[in-house]
Design an enzyme around this catalytic site. Structure first.
Site, PDB file in Angstrom:
ATOM      1  N   HIS A  93       0.863  -1.180   0.000  1.00 52.65           N
ATOM      2  CA  HIS A  93       0.000   0.000   0.000  1.00 52.65           C
ATOM      3  C   HIS A  93       0.900   1.230   0.000  1.00 52.65           C
ATOM      4  CE1 HIS A  93       1.015  -0.693   4.216  1.00 52.65           C
ATOM      5  NE2 HIS A  93       1.028   0.629   4.275  1.00 52.65           N
ATOM      6  N   HIS A  95       1.436   5.656   1.130  1.00 52.30           N
ATOM      7  CA  HIS A  95       1.073   6.851   1.902  1.00 52.30           C
ATOM      8  C   HIS A  95       1.518   8.022   1.036  1.00 52.30           C
ATOM      9  CE1 HIS A  95       0.616   4.431   5.665  1.00 52.30           C
ATOM     10  NE2 HIS A  95       1.500   3.675   5.046  1.00 52.30           N
ATOM     11  N   GLU A 105       6.313   8.794   5.062  1.00 55.02           N
ATOM     12  CA  GLU A 105       6.215   8.625   6.527  1.00 55.02           C
ATOM     13  C   GLU A 105       7.612   8.731   7.129  1.00 55.02           C
ATOM     14  OE1 GLU A 105       3.493   5.087   7.219  1.00 55.02           O
ATOM     15  OE2 GLU A 105       2.291   6.847   7.700  1.00 55.02           O
ATOM     16  N   HIS A 118       4.817   0.693   0.992  1.00 56.22           N
ATOM     17  CA  HIS A 118       5.104  -0.307   2.035  1.00 56.22           C
ATOM     18  C   HIS A 118       4.746  -1.702   1.550  1.00 56.22           C
ATOM     19  CE1 HIS A 118       4.786   2.950   5.380  1.00 56.22           C
ATOM     20  NE2 HIS A 118       5.987   2.910   4.819  1.00 56.22           N
ATOM     21  N   THR A 199      -0.070   2.825  11.447  1.00 51.83           N
ATOM     22  CA  THR A 199      -1.481   3.175  11.623  1.00 51.83           C
ATOM     23  C   THR A 199      -2.018   2.344  12.788  1.00 51.83           C
ATOM     24  OG1 THR A 199      -2.324   1.378  10.237  1.00 51.83           O
ATOM     25  CG2 THR A 199      -1.786   3.446   9.114  1.00 51.83           C
TER      26      THR A 199
HETATM   27  C1  LIG Z   1      -3.233  -5.481  11.992  1.00 46.19           C
HETATM   28  C2  LIG Z   1      -4.457  -4.695  11.574  1.00 46.19           C
HETATM   29  C3  LIG Z   1      -4.368  -4.351  10.095  1.00 46.19           C
HETATM   30  N1  LIG Z   1      -3.256  -3.439   9.825  1.00 46.19           N
HETATM   31  C4  LIG Z   1      -2.248  -3.830   9.030  1.00 46.19           C
HETATM   32  O1  LIG Z   1      -2.243  -4.936   8.524  1.00 46.19           O
HETATM   33  C5  LIG Z   1      -1.139  -2.859   8.742  1.00 46.19           C
HETATM   34  C6  LIG Z   1      -0.068  -3.298   7.957  1.00 46.19           C
HETATM   35  C7  LIG Z   1       0.998  -2.424   7.682  1.00 46.19           C
HETATM   36  C8  LIG Z   1       0.978  -1.112   8.177  1.00 46.19           C
HETATM   37  S1  LIG Z   1       2.326  -0.029   7.845  1.00 46.19           S
HETATM   38  N2  LIG Z   1       1.763   1.379   7.360  1.00 46.19           N
HETATM   39  O2  LIG Z   1       3.027   0.155   9.081  1.00 46.19           O
HETATM   40  O3  LIG Z   1       3.078  -0.657   6.775  1.00 46.19           O
HETATM   41  C9  LIG Z   1      -0.090  -0.674   8.953  1.00 46.19           C
HETATM   42  C10 LIG Z   1      -1.165  -1.553   9.228  1.00 46.19           C
HETATM   43  C11 LIG Z   1      -5.784  -5.418  11.788  1.00 46.19           C
HETATM   44  N3  LIG Z   1      -5.743  -6.859  11.481  1.00 46.19           N
HETATM   45  C12 LIG Z   1      -5.614  -7.751  12.465  1.00 46.19           C
HETATM   46  C13 LIG Z   1      -5.698  -9.020  11.895  1.00 46.19           C
HETATM   47  C14 LIG Z   1      -5.857  -8.867  10.524  1.00 46.19           C
HETATM   48  C15 LIG Z   1      -6.002  -9.822   9.474  1.00 46.19           C
HETATM   49  C16 LIG Z   1      -6.120  -9.343   8.181  1.00 46.19           C
HETATM   50  C17 LIG Z   1      -6.133  -7.978   7.941  1.00 46.19           C
HETATM   51  C18 LIG Z   1      -6.020  -7.050   8.989  1.00 46.19           C
HETATM   52  C19 LIG Z   1      -5.877  -7.507  10.280  1.00 46.19           C
HETATM   53 ZN   LIG Z   2       2.102   1.825   5.461  1.00 43.72          ZN
END
Ligand SMILES: C[C@@H](CNC(=O)c1ccc(S(N)(=O)=O)cc1)Cn1ccc2ccccc21
Ligand SMILES: [Zn+2]
Length: 261
Positions: A93, A95, A105, A118, A199
């Site tokens: 994804h 930002h 970021e 990312h 996030t």
């Molecule tokens: C962890 C959260 C979902 N968030 C992410 O997967 C996530 C990944 C990368 C980043 S970053 N910007 O740091 O790269 C931020 C958020 C909820 N979640 C919990 C279980 C789960 C299963 C599938 C999908 C979402 C899920």
């Molecule tokens: Zn990200």
């Protein structure tokens, strides 16, 4: 229900109310100061095995635009560098900002880039599901790639051309056969440090691998990102998805290591 966002009321400064870990000791992103990075000759190169990579879909979750992958086996993994085993690609994804060159970021000596990609991987050798890995201290490895304003990026067209299908929050579309290898810069030289999701839920589960060399994208391509909306199709308002970045967080004594090749 996602009560968090990037606005004045629900933005990064308010996240700690629902997610107190926001004030933790290994939060991301950070400002990277190259001169202060520890040069670690024991850091091996990063190996990306993306040959049998296949994307499944593209979707708009109201916070970013995400391309998801089939992570049911070890066909698409990264290994080496700071990692003890293979981590599977789950999604990538972006930002980005509004006009101008802010939107990344991580920053480098205070320099911001127009956007940051990312590539999110999880430790399937140690955790049964992505969700469990996302909550574990060594659960995730995210490769961050800076997008700098400049010439257009031919590999990015396939992604930006698909944005019209996922304009609204909650929309998803088929997006098969995309291999993110074409989004990599020439050099895989990187910085690495222990951090978090940028996030909510802000879990401190990410080994960050930030590539030094940016890729370039055109202003026209960046404009395509800004046509995405955070609003759902049924909502009256049409709020653009932009400035979906968290600012740098305190280093709290962490060491940033630099790879040599
Ligand atoms: C962890 C959260 C979902 N968030 C992410 O997967 C996530 C990944 C990368 C980043 S970053 N910007 O740091 O790269 C931020 C958020 C909820 N979640 C919990 C279980 C789960 C299963 C599938 C999908 C979402 C899920
Ligand atoms: Zn990200």
């Amino acid at each position: 229900r996602d009560p968090w966002g990037y606005g004045n009321e629900d933005g990064p400064d308010a996240w700690h109310k629902d997610y107190p870990i926001a004030q933790g000791n290994r939060q991301s992103p950070i400002d990277i100061i190259p001169e202060e990075a520890v040069h670690d000759a024991s850091l091996s190169p990063i190996f990306l095995s993306y040959d049998y990579c296949n994307s499944i879909n593209i979707y708009n979750n109201g916070h970013s635009v995400i391309v998801e992958f089939d992570d049911t086996d070890d066909r698409t993994v990264i290994r080496g560098g700071p990692l003890d085993n293979a981590y599977r690609l789950k999604q990538f994804h972006f930002h980005w900002g509004g006009k101008g060159n802010h939107g990344s970021e991580h920053t480098v000596r205070g320099k911001t880039y127009a956007s940051e990609l990312h590539l999110v991987h999880w430790n399937a050798a140690k955790y049964k599901t992505f969700g469990e890995a996302a909550a574990g201290p060594d659960g995730l490895a995210v490769i961050a790639i800076f997008l700098e304003k400049g010439d257009e990026h031919r590999g990015l067209h396939k992604i930006t051309d698909a944005f019209y299908m996922v304009k609204f929050k909650g929309s998803v579309a088929d997006f098969k056969g995309f291999n993110p290898k074409i989004l990599l810069p020439n050099s895989l030289v990187y910085w690495t440090y222990p951090g978090s999701l940028t996030t909510p839920p802000l879990h401190e589960s990410v080994t960050w691998i930030v590539l030094k060399e940016p890729i370039t994208v055109s202003e026209k391509q960046m404009g395509r990102f800004r046509m995405l909306l955070i609003s759902g199709e049924e909502e009256d308002d049409r709020t653009r998805m932009e400035n979906n970045f968290r600012p740098p967080q305190p280093l709290k004594g962490r060491k940033v290591r630099a790879s040599s090749n």
